[in-house]
Structure formats: C-alpha cells, structure tokens
Design an enzyme around this catalytic site. Structure first.
Site: not given
Lengths: 102, 200
Positions: B79-80, B83
């Site tokens: 997920h990160e 980003h």
C-alpha cells in the site's frame, strides 16, 4: 531485404504466454475475482485469438496474423490508458528522493 | 528511462518490526532505488494506523505496534509503496490537492490487496457483486479522514469525483493483482516491456 526484416518480427511474448493468460483468464479464481471487482464475467476470447495468431505467425509467417496480433496488443495498451490522469507525470524522480535524513 | 524501485532483499527483522521479502516492485520511467534503511522506518504509532508515506522525507512509515501478522505487513508495505510510486512518477501535491491524495488512496486500496474478499469478510463486510469497488471507495475516504481535517461528506465527494479515473489506473501492474498468479503475469509483462514497445 525488407522482406527479411518483416519476417524477423517477433510477437512481444512467447505464444505459450498467451495460452497461459487465456487459461488463467478462464480459471474459476479469475472469474470470482472479476465478479467481485466488476460484477461481470471476464472476457477471455481475445487471449485465445492472440495465441492462435501467434502460432500462425511463428509457423507460417502469415501477415494477417501479425497484423491482428499487433492490433490486439495496441488495443490492450489503449485500454490500460483509457482514463484522464488526475496529476501531471514527472520527467525525473523527485530531487530529494535520496537526500540524507537529518 | 525506467523507474525501478525494488525492495528485493529479505528484510532484517528486529524484535518489534519485521518485514518479509517483498517481490520486486517495479516503477516505470526512471531508475530510483528504494533502500530499506533510508526509505523505511519502523515506529510506534497512535491509534490503529498501520502505516503511512511521508512525502517530505520520501519515507515509508510502518507502525510496528499495530502490525502483528506477516500478511498484514506485506499488505501495508505494498500500500505505502504505491504512494511512494505515485510520488516518484507524478507531481502529486499531497498537502494542498485533495484530489491527488484521494487518487493515490484509491489506487493503494485497489492494488494492494486491502479490499480482497478475504480481508473484507474478516472485517465482517459481506459483499460480492462489485463489492471490491465499494470497499475501495470506503477505505479511500477513511484514509483521507485519518490525515486531513475534512468532513465525511467532503471526503466522499472528492473520492467520487476522481474514482472513475483513478480506479482504472493500474500502474505499475497493468492489472489489479488479486493473487500471486496475477502478480507473476504482471511481472512477466514488465520484463517483456522492451520487446513489447519495439514490436508494436
């Protein structure tokens, strides 16, 4: 000379890869994921056609097969870009990506 | 130019923060490596937050006190990294442009496995037909509310505005990786990319 170059063209992946994509597309697992994501069944026929066109090119160097394959791949690529981006893409990563932390 | 962010090595585990081997996470366009000791930080966090991406320091924060299972860790890292990937490849105005923030949160929820059927069932969210999209919307709103002072309605409105565009953006995978096979095929496509563009 041109003909030689034409005949040297290779599909972007091995024909078996198209077949494995087709089989994966048709699997129960993929059907489940597709329904869970989109509420519909996936459409897998194109992978099968691409596989057959790939084999036709590799075996007989049929120009129609090559054209069809290229067209299909271009369409696949267009579909992946079928949205208006929210942001502007960079030309290089941020300058401070590797800047040492204090 | 290829942006290649790869978290390749098995991570060293500390008593409180352990990150498993993550398959190569591939970014397009420019070479830029992710280093465990520079771009990752294990910290204690407030509340139930699992992690975050700090654009000011280009660092992924993993909340060691709130992650207790390897599968959860894998998901948070993915997920990160999405980003981080967005930060690397686009001019994302994290602090002032809520549409940008919403877009990255939609992509992260969509592509990291956050909204898998199993994960949703474990949260007692039982849905089947196109439920993945509802989950992505909900989790994007939650993520925005966790980091910005806006109302629920405002966050919902922003997510709805950018959803259609950002849900379709599957970079760098080219597809939504629902499982290992999807990930494997996405990686294969990435490895074939030079042959791909030459032969179109």
């Amino acid at each position: 000379m041109e003909q030689l170059a034409e005949r040297a063209w290779r599909p972007h992946q091995a024909c078996e890869d198209y077949l494995s994509e087709f089989r994966h597309c048709r699997s129960f697992r993929n059907h489940f994921h597709h329904y869970y994501t989109y509420g519909t069944a996936p459409s897998c026929q194109q992978w099968k056609e691409d596989y057959h066109n790939c084999r036709k090119w590799e075996s007989h160097k049929l120009a129609e097969a090559k054209d069809a394959l290229q067209k299909s791949e271009r369409r696949r690529l267009e579909e992946q870009k079928n949205f208006t981006p929210v942001w502007k893409l960079r030309q290089a990563p941020p300058g401070d990506w590797h800047r040492p932390l204090d | 130019m290829i942006l290649h962010v790869s978290v390749m090595q098995p991570m060293v585990s500390t008593p409180t923060c352990s990150v498993s081997h993550t398959p190569p996470f591939v970014f397009h366009h420019v070479f830029s490596k992710v280093y465990k000791d520079r771009h990752f930080s294990c910290e204690d966090c407030d509340g139930t937050v699992s992690g975050g991406f700090d654009a000011a320091t280009s660092q992924i924060v993993l909340c060691q006190n709130n992650i207790h299972q390897q599968a959860h860790m894998n998901r948070v890292v993915t997920h990160e990294l999405i980003h981080a990937f967005d930060h690397c490849r686009a001019h994302v105005d994290w602090f002032n442009n809520f549409r940008h923030l919403a877009c990255s949160e939609i992509r992260a929820a969509n592509l990291s496995g956050d909204c898998s059927f199993t994960n949703e069932v474990s949260r007692f969210n039982f849905g089947l037909k196109a439920h993945h999209q509802q989950c992505v919307r909900d989790r994007a709103v939650r993520s925005i509310l966790a980091v910005r002072k806006v109302s629920q309605e405002e966050a919902q409105k922003i997510v709805d505005e950018v959803f259609d565009s950002c849900f379709k953006d599957h970079a760098p995978f080219g597809r939504i990786p629902h499982g290992n096979k999807d990930a494997k095929f996405a990686y294969r496509e990435y490895m074939n990319r030079d042959r791909y563009y030459a032969n179109l």
